[in-house]
Design an enzyme around this catalytic site. Structure first.
Site, PDB file in Angstrom:
ATOM      1  N   CYS A 102       0.271  -8.249 -10.537  1.00  0.00           N
ATOM      2  CA  CYS A 102      -0.708  -7.789  -9.925  1.00  0.00           C
ATOM      3  C   CYS A 102       0.640  -7.133  -9.248  1.00  0.00           C
ATOM      4  O   CYS A 102       1.265  -7.292  -8.693  1.00  0.00           O
ATOM      5  CB  CYS A 102      -2.211  -8.453  -9.889  1.00  0.00           C
ATOM      6  SG  CYS A 102      -1.338  -9.723  -8.256  1.00  0.00           S
ATOM      7  N   TRP A 103      -0.416  -6.944  -7.890  1.00  0.00           N
ATOM      8  CA  TRP A 103       0.288  -6.206  -6.315  1.00  0.00           C
ATOM      9  C   TRP A 103       1.072  -7.136  -5.849  1.00  0.00           C
ATOM     10  O   TRP A 103       1.886  -6.790  -5.336  1.00  0.00           O
ATOM     11  CB  TRP A 103      -0.824  -5.645  -5.843  1.00  0.00           C
ATOM     12  CG  TRP A 103      -0.749  -5.357  -3.868  1.00  0.00           C
ATOM     13  CD1 TRP A 103      -1.124  -5.196  -3.774  1.00  0.00           C
ATOM     14  CD2 TRP A 103       0.569  -4.392  -4.288  1.00  0.00           C
ATOM     15  NE1 TRP A 103      -0.376  -5.007  -2.222  1.00  0.00           N
ATOM     16  CE2 TRP A 103       0.722  -4.359  -2.472  1.00  0.00           C
ATOM     17  CE3 TRP A 103       1.286  -3.820  -5.144  1.00  0.00           C
ATOM     18  CZ2 TRP A 103       1.436  -3.324  -1.702  1.00  0.00           C
ATOM     19  CZ3 TRP A 103       2.984  -2.697  -4.099  1.00  0.00           C
ATOM     20  CH2 TRP A 103       2.464  -2.870  -2.647  1.00  0.00           C
TER      21      TRP A 103
END
Length: 234
Positions: A102-103
């Site tokens: 994810c980020w």
């Protein structure tokens, strides 16, 4: 490297050595801005949902944001499980593991990994998430590289020449092909939509990595201005 069952996070260099499909669980707009080339987007939240959860985190609390995230995700569990199975089985039905990011390597990737493990799929998380991958990308442009430029007027078939000289000792990077832009008066006429500058950089960085792993001695590319359409050349 050996792909044993693990819940651990891997540094970018180790994550790259694994061969499982890569899943980007960020929102669609984050994915469009830039992603690991070849990654499959299976968003845990839509853009609107991500924005709402982010606001609850800032204005209320982390616990409230987690609660809102679960409330958003649980109704989509069946759909997400179906997408996970489709992703792991797409390559001739042989893959039973996933690489996930994810980020920042936080709750989204961990939650998605937990869901995948409930149906027997091994998961490998990217430590630091996409943010760490971007750091790796930008580092690729810091090295001294044996670059050779080929120049000439429009229509002199420079791209054909680059393709002709491409061999095991010479690594060719087709900047115009990556940018979907001819860099001339023809621009992007008749070509697919251009990638963002961020994604343009990601693809070039992957090509530079191939240069190193293939032990080529030179990199050949066409001389361009600082931009190819909306893509800025690093």
């Amino acid at each position: 490297m050996s792909e044993k069952h693990t819940n651990s996070s891997y540094l970018v260099t180790d994550f790259r050595k694994l061969t499982s499909p890569i899943v980007d669980v960020r929102s669609p707009s984050e994915f469009c801005q830039g992603h690991w080339p070849g990654a499959i987007n299976v968003p845990l939240f839509s853009d609107t949902e991500r924005q709402a959860i982010g606001k609850s985190y800032k204005k209320e609390s982390r616990l409230k944001a987690i609660f809102n995230g679960l409330k958003t995700t649980i109704p989509k569990t069946t759909k997400l499980l179906k997408l996970i199975l489709e992703t792991t089985l797409k390559d001739e039905g042989v893959s039973r593991s996933l690489r996930i990011y994810c980020w920042r390597g936080g709750m989204r990737s961990k939650a998605f990994a937990w869901l995948a493990r409930t149906i027997g799929i091994n998961t490998y998380l990217l430590k630091g998430g996409y943010k760490s991958y971007r750091k790796w990308v930008l580092n690729q442009f810091e090295a001294d590289l044996p670059i050779r430029l080929i120049g000439g007027k429009t229509g002199t078939r420079k791209t054909d020449l680059l393709n002709y000289i491409n061999n095991k000792n010479i690594h060719v990077i087709d900047l115009e092909g990556i940018a979907n832009h001819r860099g001339s008066s023809f621009g992007s006429l008749g070509m697919e939509e251009q990638p963002t500058t961020q994604q343009f950089e990601n693809i070039i960085a992957e090509s530079l990595d191939k240069f190193h792993t293939n032990n080529a001695t030179e990199i050949w590319l066409e001389a361009e201005s600082s931009n190819l359409g909306k893509c800025r050349i690093p």
